[in-house]
Design a protein around this motif. Structure first.
Motif, PDB file in Angstrom:
ATOM      1  N   MET A   1       1.005  -0.953   0.079  1.00  0.00           N
ATOM      2  CA  MET A   1      -0.270   0.330  -0.143  1.00  0.00           C
ATOM      3  C   MET A   1       0.589   1.326  -0.161  1.00  0.00           C
ATOM      4  N   ASN A   2       0.513   2.390  -0.919  1.00  0.00           N
ATOM      5  CA  ASN A   2       1.496   3.528  -1.126  1.00  0.00           C
ATOM      6  C   ASN A   2       1.130   4.030  -0.197  1.00  0.00           C
ATOM      7  N   ASP A   3       2.029   5.235   0.800  1.00  0.00           N
ATOM      8  CA  ASP A   3       1.666   6.414   1.716  1.00  0.00           C
ATOM      9  C   ASP A   3       1.220   7.670   0.578  1.00  0.00           C
ATOM     10  N   GLN A   4       0.056   8.137   1.866  1.00  0.00           N
ATOM     11  CA  GLN A   4      -0.603   8.853   0.828  1.00  0.00           C
ATOM     12  C   GLN A   4      -0.181  10.667   1.203  1.00  0.00           C
ATOM     13  N   ILE A   5      -1.212  11.261   0.261  1.00  0.00           N
ATOM     14  CA  ILE A   5      -0.413  12.623  -0.037  1.00  0.00           C
ATOM     15  C   ILE A   5      -1.686  13.182   0.657  1.00  0.00           C
ATOM     16  N   ALA A   6      -1.185  14.382   1.477  1.00  0.00           N
ATOM     17  CA  ALA A   6      -2.051  14.865   2.841  1.00  0.00           C
ATOM     18  C   ALA A   6      -1.647  16.282   2.685  1.00  0.00           C
ATOM     19  N   ARG A   7      -2.411  17.241   2.427  1.00  0.00           N
ATOM     20  CA  ARG A   7      -2.747  18.511   3.258  1.00  0.00           C
ATOM     21  C   ARG A   7      -2.901  19.010   4.851  1.00  0.00           C
ATOM     22  N   LEU A   8      -2.325  19.152   5.210  1.00  0.00           N
ATOM     23  CA  LEU A   8      -2.514  20.150   6.797  1.00  0.00           C
ATOM     24  C   LEU A   8      -1.886  21.920   6.856  1.00  0.00           C
ATOM     25  N   GLY A   9      -3.526  21.903   6.316  1.00  0.00           N
ATOM     26  CA  GLY A   9      -3.695  23.541   6.831  1.00  0.00           C
ATOM     27  C   GLY A   9      -3.908  23.404   4.650  1.00  0.00           C
ATOM     28  N   ALA A  10      -2.631  24.620   4.501  1.00  0.00           N
ATOM     29  CA  ALA A  10      -2.102  24.879   3.268  1.00  0.00           C
ATOM     30  C   ALA A  10      -0.136  23.856   3.532  1.00  0.00           C
ATOM     31  N   SER A  11      -0.274  23.233   3.872  1.00  0.00           N
ATOM     32  CA  SER A  11       1.116  22.499   4.018  1.00  0.00           C
ATOM     33  C   SER A  11       1.467  21.182   3.361  1.00  0.00           C
ATOM     34  N   LEU A  12       2.201  20.829   2.755  1.00  0.00           N
ATOM     35  CA  LEU A  12       1.796  19.412   2.316  1.00  0.00           C
ATOM     36  C   LEU A  12       2.745  18.395   2.811  1.00  0.00           C
ATOM     37  N   ILE A  13       2.153  17.059   3.107  1.00  0.00           N
ATOM     38  CA  ILE A  13       2.811  16.449   3.476  1.00  0.00           C
ATOM     39  C   ILE A  13       2.573  14.605   2.916  1.00  0.00           C
ATOM     40  N   HIS A  15       2.694  10.362   4.514  1.00  0.00           N
ATOM     41  CA  HIS A  15       2.198   9.584   5.407  1.00  0.00           C
ATOM     42  C   HIS A  15       2.443   8.758   5.624  1.00  0.00           C
ATOM     43  N   GLY A  16       2.585   7.452   6.057  1.00  0.00           N
ATOM     44  CA  GLY A  16       2.216   5.845   5.876  1.00  0.00           C
ATOM     45  C   GLY A  16       2.657   4.745   6.014  1.00  0.00           C
ATOM     46  N   PRO A  17       2.583   3.488   6.315  1.00  0.00           N
ATOM     47  CA  PRO A  17       3.618   2.891   7.265  1.00  0.00           C
ATOM     48  C   PRO A  17       3.978   1.981   5.723  1.00  0.00           C
ATOM     49  N   SER A  18       4.343   2.644   4.674  1.00  0.00           N
ATOM     50  CA  SER A  18       5.594   1.839   3.676  1.00  0.00           C
ATOM     51  C   SER A  18       6.708   2.662   3.627  1.00  0.00           C
ATOM     52  N   ASN A  19       6.532   4.020   4.488  1.00  0.00           N
ATOM     53  CA  ASN A  19       7.775   4.949   4.597  1.00  0.00           C
ATOM     54  C   ASN A  19       8.126   4.797   6.378  1.00  0.00           C
ATOM     55  N   ASP A  20       7.221   4.229   7.287  1.00  0.00           N
ATOM     56  CA  ASP A  20       7.008   4.111   8.334  1.00  0.00           C
ATOM     57  C   ASP A  20       7.294   6.231   8.820  1.00  0.00           C
ATOM     58  N   ARG A  21       7.115   6.489   8.369  1.00  0.00           N
ATOM     59  CA  ARG A  21       7.296   8.463   8.826  1.00  0.00           C
ATOM     60  C   ARG A  21       6.086   9.070   8.262  1.00  0.00           C
ATOM     61  N   VAL A  22       6.271  10.084   8.585  1.00  0.00           N
ATOM     62  CA  VAL A  22       5.612  11.677   7.742  1.00  0.00           C
ATOM     63  C   VAL A  22       7.014  12.604   7.691  1.00  0.00           C
TER      64      VAL A  22
END
Length: 280
Positions: A1-13, A15-22
């Motif tokens: 399963m690929n990690d997901q790209i998401a918004r926190l406010g207007a910032s871009l992150i 995160h997910g289990p594949s890379n086990d990180r934010v």
């Protein structure tokens, strides 16, 4: 399963289990105070072992005060004037140790420094051509990435993802032999920051050893200059000779090592940051 790209406010992150990180990919202006607790909460919720951020100089001190350590630095990353910083915090201290890979990382870095700024000219063989990818190239590009990378930190195996990123300031470049894509790379362009990440280099196993990566890199640099980009950089596999030597020979400088940062081909790998000012 690929990690997901998401918004926190207007910032871009990402995160997910594949890379086990934010991974804080882009910090929006004025959001440092809210982003730090938000990514900390996200990491705690999912039990991630690393928090990794890329931020301009103005935000660095807030992250170091929150327990983040500097792993890499790019002078003039933003607009050619403001430095950029890569910082990390490790909820799992064992992830901060490169372990047995330390020797290989050191050996590759030593070899790269010996070849620094010694560019090689590798004209394309007869029958090959280089061009910027279009959405129609996405299936062939995805097929190449599937052939080269068993796993990858972003879903480059998916043509739909590649098309989406083409609409979001990622420019892909291809080397073809007839209708067959034999090598590729991309430039992730930050127009506001006037920088670009040179990444996603891949050459089909049957076509290696022909100097395609330097050709791709030179072509992307020319295009980035035309686009008004001041600084280019890469996050390259620290224990992998070919791509490291390519950047060192092209005049890129070493910016630091990101420990156990990225899951590639089924295992965490440390990554080295290399950068260059296009005004040089």
């Amino acid at each position: 399963m690929n990690d997901q790209i998401a918004r926190l406010g207007a910032s871009l992150i990402q995160h997910g289990p594949s890379n086990d990180r934010v991974y804080l990919m882009h910090l929006a202006p004025g959001e440092t105070e809210t982003v730090i607790p938000a990514i900390e909460a996200l990491a705690e919720k999912h039990g991630y072992s690393k928090l990794f951020v890329k931020v301009p100089d103005a935000a660095k001190e807030k992250f170091t005060e929150a327990g983040y350590r500097i792993e890499a630095h790019i002078p003039g990353m933003y607009g050619g004037t403001e430095d950029g910083w890569f910082l990390a915090r490790y909820p799992d201290p064992s992830r901060a140790d490169a372990g047995e890979a330390k020797t290989a990382i050191s050996d590759v870095l030593t070899a790269a420094k010996k070849t620094a700024a010694t560019p090689t000219t590798c004209p394309l063989p007869d029958g090959y051509e280089i061009a910027e990818a279009t959405p129609d190239d996405a299936p062939a590009l995805a097929a190449l990435y599937r052939e080269v990378f068993a796993t990858y930190p972003f879903p480059v195996h998916d043509p739909a993802y590649l098309r989406d990123t083409m609409d979001d300031d990622v420019r892909y470049f291809l080397i073809k032999n007839g209708d067959t894509v034999v090598a590729a790379s991309s430039a992730e362009v930050d127009h506001a920051g006037q920088n670009a990440e040179m990444t996603d280099f891949a050459t089909h196993p049957a076509a290696r050893g022909r100097g395609f990566c330097p050709v791709l890199l030179q072509t992307m640099e020319e295009e980035m200059r035309r686009a008004g980009i001041c600084t280019v950089y890469t996050i390259a596999r620290a224990a992998f000779y070919p791509i490291t030597i390519t950047f060192a020979r092209a005049g890129y400088r070493f910016g630091g090592t990101l420990i156990n940062n990225t899951q590639i081909c089924g295992a965490f790998e440390s990554m080295n940051v290399w950068y260059r000012s296009l005004g040089e």
